[in-house]
Design a protein around this motif. Structure first.
Motif, PDB file in Angstrom:
ATOM      1  N   LYS A  16      67.068  77.865  33.167  1.00 49.57           N
ATOM      2  CA  LYS A  16      67.343  77.259  31.866  1.00 49.57           C
ATOM      3  C   LYS A  16      68.814  77.484  31.538  1.00 49.57           C
ATOM      4  O   LYS A  16      69.285  78.628  31.533  1.00 49.57           O
ATOM      5  N   TYR A  17      69.537  76.391  31.314  1.00 47.62           N
ATOM      6  CA  TYR A  17      70.949  76.486  30.961  1.00 47.62           C
ATOM      7  C   TYR A  17      71.097  76.640  29.455  1.00 47.62           C
ATOM      8  O   TYR A  17      70.406  75.968  28.679  1.00 47.62           O
ATOM      9  N   LEU A  18      72.013  77.524  29.041  1.00 48.01           N
ATOM     10  CA  LEU A  18      72.196  77.843  27.632  1.00 48.01           C
ATOM     11  C   LEU A  18      73.387  77.111  27.009  1.00 48.01           C
ATOM     12  O   LEU A  18      73.614  77.219  25.807  1.00 48.01           O
ATOM     13  N   ARG A  19      74.145  76.393  27.813  1.00 46.57           N
ATOM     14  CA  ARG A  19      75.233  75.568  27.288  1.00 46.57           C
ATOM     15  C   ARG A  19      75.404  74.362  28.192  1.00 46.57           C
ATOM     16  O   ARG A  19      74.954  74.351  29.344  1.00 46.57           O
ATOM     17  N   GLY A  24      75.202  78.925  38.707  1.00 43.49           N
ATOM     18  CA  GLY A  24      76.579  78.455  38.706  1.00 43.49           C
ATOM     19  C   GLY A  24      77.308  78.754  37.411  1.00 43.49           C
ATOM     20  O   GLY A  24      78.456  78.352  37.224  1.00 43.49           O
ATOM     21  N   THR A  25      76.661  79.456  36.496  1.00 41.95           N
ATOM     22  CA  THR A  25      77.265  79.898  35.242  1.00 41.95           C
ATOM     23  C   THR A  25      76.493  81.109  34.737  1.00 41.95           C
ATOM     24  O   THR A  25      75.289  81.257  34.990  1.00 41.95           O
ATOM     25  N   LYS A  26      77.193  81.982  33.998  1.00 42.41           N
ATOM     26  CA  LYS A  26      76.525  83.142  33.403  1.00 42.41           C
ATOM     27  C   LYS A  26      75.668  82.737  32.209  1.00 42.41           C
ATOM     28  O   LYS A  26      74.772  83.495  31.806  1.00 42.41           O
ATOM     29  N   ASP A  27      75.945  81.566  31.660  1.00 41.41           N
ATOM     30  CA  ASP A  27      75.203  81.097  30.485  1.00 41.41           C
ATOM     31  C   ASP A  27      73.935  80.367  30.925  1.00 41.41           C
ATOM     32  O   ASP A  27      73.772  79.164  30.706  1.00 41.41           O
ATOM     33  N   LYS A  60      68.807  69.360  30.082  1.00 39.23           N
ATOM     34  CA  LYS A  60      69.277  69.591  28.716  1.00 39.23           C
ATOM     35  C   LYS A  60      69.449  71.080  28.451  1.00 39.23           C
ATOM     36  O   LYS A  60      68.783  71.920  29.083  1.00 39.23           O
ATOM     37  N   VAL A  61      70.308  71.402  27.498  1.00 37.36           N
ATOM     38  CA  VAL A  61      70.496  72.789  27.086  1.00 37.36           C
ATOM     39  C   VAL A  61      69.183  73.342  26.536  1.00 37.36           C
ATOM     40  O   VAL A  61      68.475  72.667  25.778  1.00 37.36           O
ATOM     41  N   ASN A  62      68.841  74.558  26.963  1.00 35.00           N
ATOM     42  CA  ASN A  62      67.639  75.274  26.524  1.00 35.00           C
ATOM     43  C   ASN A  62      66.329  74.633  26.992  1.00 35.00           C
ATOM     44  O   ASN A  62      65.257  74.997  26.499  1.00 35.00           O
ATOM     45  N   LEU A  63      66.409  73.694  27.915  1.00 33.64           N
ATOM     46  CA  LEU A  63      65.203  73.074  28.453  1.00 33.64           C
ATOM     47  C   LEU A  63      64.863  73.711  29.801  1.00 33.64           C
ATOM     48  O   LEU A  63      65.674  73.664  30.728  1.00 33.64           O
ATOM     49  N   PRO A  64      63.687  74.339  29.952  1.00 29.04           N
ATOM     50  CA  PRO A  64      63.316  74.910  31.250  1.00 29.04           C
ATOM     51  C   PRO A  64      63.306  73.830  32.335  1.00 29.04           C
ATOM     52  O   PRO A  64      62.717  72.769  32.158  1.00 29.04           O
ATOM     53  N   THR A  70      74.044  68.444  36.079  1.00 36.24           N
ATOM     54  CA  THR A  70      74.642  68.081  34.798  1.00 36.24           C
ATOM     55  C   THR A  70      73.751  68.591  33.671  1.00 36.24           C
ATOM     56  O   THR A  70      72.535  68.363  33.682  1.00 36.24           O
ATOM     57  N   VAL A  71      74.338  69.287  32.729  1.00 37.57           N
ATOM     58  CA  VAL A  71      73.588  69.841  31.599  1.00 37.57           C
ATOM     59  C   VAL A  71      74.157  69.227  30.317  1.00 37.57           C
ATOM     60  O   VAL A  71      75.340  69.371  30.024  1.00 37.57           O
TER      61      VAL A  71
END
Length: 295
Positions: free
Chosen positions: A241-244, A202-205, A156-160, A286-287
């Motif tokens: 942690k993914y931000l988006r 795999g992303t800057k976010d 999930k987004v913002n989930l460590p 998958t986020v």
């Protein structure tokens, strides 16, 4: 010729790959190694027979093969020095078959030459224990860097997200290279030991834990720490942690292990460093957005 043994093939059937040196260093593209008089005779006669009998072969190729054969059979040397077989060996140039088109592979351009047992060949690329160690380096086969994630594959987004590697899988591997021809019997063992894991989301976010994305190896040989109940409020020692969200697609998480590489061998009982190596893989993550409920 050089013989190899050790972890050049998988012991457990898992996916594996070759180590990539860090920096500009590469193992030798060519070198010189010894052949017995009998083996050299068989090689030259085989090349000659194959060349002159090949359908449609150009005359200049047949002439060159004949001249090469004559040099060692009836010319500068006599009958391949078979009568001196116990006194020395033929040294021949060998190219890495994967790199034979590279300029570095053309450096070993000396014609085969005779060396008396115990003498040192007068060429810069003659095989030594160190050269054997470098050749073994190229043949190291490292396990696939498939990290275990929690949550697994979908987060999930913002989930460590915790990440770790199994210590049973990521253990030192080694390859031994040996040559025992005539009066030369030398060997070297090259060992790769995992020392760090680098995560690239795999992303800057995204953010990584630690911030550098470099997870060091633990004292017990593991990398990272498995997630378990009761750890949800903790920051993962290794993770991200993914931000988006990844939308309808996925992010390609790349996990790369750095391996510290050393060698020991004939005349070198202690460990000597070679350039570190890396091997990594990508896995899809998958986020999803965290769904909120409106009341």
């Amino acid at each position: 010729m050089v013989r190899y043994s050790g972890s050049s093939k998988g012991d457990d059937g898992s996916s594996q790959g070759n180590v990539t040196p860090v920096g500009n260093w590469t193992p030798p593209a060519c070198w010189y190694e010894p052949r017995t008089a009998e083996a050299f005779q068989k090689y030259v006669e085989g090349v000659y027979t194959e060349t002159v009998n090949y359908p449609g072969q150009h005359s200049y190729a047949k002439t060159a093969a004949g001249q090469f054969r004559d040099m060692y059979k009836d010319g500068k040397y006599k009958d391949y020095n078979l009568d001196m077989a116990d006194e020395g060996t033929w040294w021949v140039a060998v190219q890495d078959p994967d790199r034979w088109m590279e300029p570095a592979a053309q450096r070993c351009n000396e014609m085969p030459f005779w060396v008396v047992n115990g003498d040192t060949p007068d060429v810069p690329d003659a095989v030594t224990p160190e050269v054997l160690a470098e050749l073994a380096y190229k043949r190291l086969r490292l396990p696939e860097t498939q990290v275990t994630l929690a949550p697994e594959n979908t987060t999930k987004v913002n989930l460590p997200t915790w990440a770790w590697l199994d210590k049973a899988k990521f253990k030192p591997v080694d390859v031994t290279a040996r040559i025992n021809v005539g009066g030369l019997d030398i060997q070297a063992t090259t060992t790769a030991k995992p020392v760090a894991l680098k995560l690239e989301p795999g992303t800057k976010d995204a953010e990584t834990y630690p911030a550098s994305g470099e997870c060091v190896i633990n004292d017990d040989g593991s990398i990272g720490e498995p997630y378990a109940k009761g750890k949800s409020e903790r920051t993962p020692p290794c993770g991200l942690k993914y931000l988006r969200s990844s939308g309808d697609g996925t992010f390609a998480l790349k996990a790369t292990v750095t391996w510290e590489i050393t060698w020991t061998g004939t005349g070198n009982p202690g460990q000597t460093r070679l350039p570190d190596g890396t091997f990594g893989n990508e896995q899809d993550v998958t986020v999803q957005e965290i769904q909120s409920v409106n009341r």
